[in-house]
Write an enzyme that holds these catalytic residues in place. Structure first.
Site, PDB file in Angstrom:
ATOM      1  N   ASP A  38       5.141  -2.558  -4.474  1.00 42.34           N
ATOM      2  CA  ASP A  38       3.605  -4.310  -4.115  1.00 42.34           C
ATOM      3  C   ASP A  38       3.466  -3.759  -2.233  1.00 42.34           C
ATOM      4  O   ASP A  38       4.509  -4.882  -1.719  1.00 42.34           O
ATOM      5  CB  ASP A  38       4.942  -5.627  -4.403  1.00 42.34           C
ATOM      6  CG  ASP A  38       3.916  -6.550  -4.584  1.00 42.34           C
ATOM      7  OD1 ASP A  38       4.606  -7.584  -3.887  1.00 42.34           O
ATOM      8  OD2 ASP A  38       3.211  -6.557  -4.127  1.00 42.34           O
ATOM      9  N   ASP A  96      -3.159  -5.933  -1.814  1.00 45.94           N
ATOM     10  CA  ASP A  96      -2.735  -5.968  -2.690  1.00 45.94           C
ATOM     11  C   ASP A  96      -1.908  -5.565  -3.796  1.00 45.94           C
ATOM     12  O   ASP A  96      -2.682  -5.242  -4.709  1.00 45.94           O
ATOM     13  CB  ASP A  96      -2.203  -7.592  -2.898  1.00 45.94           C
ATOM     14  CG  ASP A  96      -0.732  -7.826  -4.080  1.00 45.94           C
ATOM     15  OD1 ASP A  96      -0.384  -9.373  -4.332  1.00 45.94           O
ATOM     16  OD2 ASP A  96       0.044  -7.138  -3.993  1.00 45.94           O
TER      17      ASP A  96
HETATM   18  O1  LIG Z   1       1.205 -13.292  -7.122  1.00 49.54           O
HETATM   19  C1  LIG Z   1       0.466 -12.310  -7.378  1.00 49.54           C
HETATM   20  C2  LIG Z   1      -1.029 -12.983  -7.660  1.00 49.54           C
HETATM   21  C3  LIG Z   1      -0.657 -14.414  -7.301  1.00 49.54           C
HETATM   22  C4  LIG Z   1      -1.280 -15.559  -8.339  1.00 49.54           C
HETATM   23  C5  LIG Z   1      -1.252 -16.890  -8.108  1.00 49.54           C
HETATM   24  C6  LIG Z   1      -1.365 -17.149  -6.767  1.00 49.54           C
HETATM   25  C7  LIG Z   1      -1.171 -16.216  -5.410  1.00 49.54           C
HETATM   26  C8  LIG Z   1      -0.967 -14.530  -6.033  1.00 49.54           C
HETATM   27  N1  LIG Z   1       0.411 -10.666  -6.945  1.00 49.54           N
HETATM   28  N2  LIG Z   1       1.641 -10.588  -6.771  1.00 49.54           N
HETATM   29  C9  LIG Z   1       2.106  -9.791  -5.938  1.00 49.54           C
HETATM   30  N3  LIG Z   1       2.798  -9.244  -5.766  1.00 49.54           N
HETATM   31  C10 LIG Z   1       3.474 -10.166  -7.003  1.00 49.54           C
HETATM   32  C11 LIG Z   1       5.133  -9.323  -7.469  1.00 49.54           C
HETATM   33  C12 LIG Z   1       5.772 -10.454  -8.385  1.00 49.54           C
HETATM   34  C13 LIG Z   1       4.715 -11.043  -9.617  1.00 49.54           C
HETATM   35  C14 LIG Z   1       3.495 -11.294  -8.622  1.00 49.54           C
HETATM   36  C15 LIG Z   1       2.665 -10.869  -7.699  1.00 49.54           C
END
Ligand SMILES: O=C(Cc1ccccc1)Nn1cnc2ccccc21
Length: 329
Positions: free
Chosen positions: A35, A219
């Site tokens: 990640d 990301d």
């Molecule tokens: O959380 C997110 C996407 C997100 C959704 C809503 C608002 C802001 C961002 N990605 N993410 C990136 N790394 C992660 C790891 C676990 C869960 C989600 C993860």
């Protein structure tokens, strides 16, 4: 020195990408989600409640002769999608793609939210963001890549994520044969912990690029391409059956639609995401209504070039030069 690890889509929607990681002595192999949007390496472990750990591969520090408790250290993390986990910390040998970091902080989960409990294909995350984003207290820890960088041939890694096939994370070298186009570089801003950058414009269906600065993050931990409403609308205006579905919380359309491609400019290159990469999956098994890979970032306050965008490119995460490289695949 270099490392090279294969990574595989977790399901038919390419929701996540799974990479095997060896931890401890003898090696305990766990399927983890790499990640670039976070900076903590955490795992389901012998300390995770049995009910939560059911179905997950776990790490047992007590069975590793090289594990050491990092006394007094704890961690707690909440992701953008409101999923969360927390626990305590060990150090141990962590090997990825044949490259070993001898004293890596391995964050052991004593609590995990339901999203992680239910996601049994992964046993934790490897944060590949900047160290400033690490959530260990009282002394933040370095990411695996940060620990590895000084020993790697070059302080960089590449992500080659693919639709429904095996891709790779390479550490310390760039395999340019993975790309069709030239690698274009643009400055990376790591101040928030993410790999932040600015795209220079976008276009739909191969038209001329609309000049339009789009600041966002690269990301690997986010499935979707999340961009401002004006861009999302410009795209779906070309998709006859597209509509916003409240229950799905996103734009859906007939699976039979022939979707236009979507392109963005970065580092002097144009990255084009083919239409079929933008049709993510039926909203339910067997449904003829499909969910879009491009969705709005309006509610989250940050633009995210997630897996849907990364799949179209070979992406170079160049820590040494604080820059991101993008090449069409
Ligand atoms: O959380 C997110 C996407 C997100 C959704 C809503 C608002 C802001 C961002 N990605 N993410 C990136 N790394 C992660 C790891 C676990 C869960 C989600 C993860």
């Amino acid at each position: 020195q270099t490392g090279s690890a294969n990574t595989n889509p977790s399901d038919s929607a390419d929701d996540e990408y799974i990479t095997s990681v060896s931890i401890g002595t003898p090696a305990q192999v766990l399927p983890l989600d790499f990640d670039t949007g976070s900076s903590d390496l955490w795992v389901f472990s012998s300390e995770t409640p049995k009910s939560s750990a059911s179905g997950h591969v776990t790490y047992s520090p007590s069975k590793s002769s090289t594990a050491k408790k990092l006394s007094g250290s704890t961690w707690s993390i909440e992701y953008g999608d409101k999923s969360s986990s927390s626990g305590d910390v060990y150090t141990d040998i962590v090997t990825i793609g044949g490259f070993s970091v001898k004293t890596q902080a391995v964050e052991s989960a004593t609590k995990v939210s339901t999203q992680f409990v239910q996601d049994t294909v992964i046993s934790g995350l490897v944060g590949l963001g900047f160290d400033v984003g690490n959530q260990v207290s009282p002394r933040p820890q370095k990411t695996w890549f940060s620990n590895a960088a000084s020993s790697l041939a070059e302080p960089l890694f590449t992500a080659d994520l693919r639709h429904q096939e095996t891709g790779s994370y390479n550490f310390g070298f760039i395999d340019t044969s993975l790309a069709k186009g030239t690698i274009g570089y643009t400055p990376a801003d790591g101040s928030e912990g993410y790999w932040g950058f600015t795209a220079t414009g976008y276009s739909v269906g191969g038209a001329k690029l609309n000049r339009n600065s789009i600041t966002g993050i690269a990301d690997t931990g986010t499935t979707l391409l999340l961009l401002p409403d004006n861009i999302v609308d410009a795209y779906y205006n070309n998709v006859e059956s597209a509509e916003y579905d409240d229950s799905q919380e996103g734009v859906v359309f007939d699976c039979s639609e022939d979707l236009p491609s979507f392109s963005f400019g970065v580092g002097g290159q144009t990255i084009t995401i083919s239409g079929d990469l933008l049709n993510l999956t039926p909203i339910e098994e067997g449904s003829s209504t499909c969910f879009g890979g491009l969705q709005s970032s309006a509610d989250i306050g940050i633009n995210i070039f997630g897996d849907v965008a990364l799949k179209a490119a070979l992406v170079v995460f160049d820590l040494g030069n604080e820059r991101l490289g993008w090449a069409q695949k």
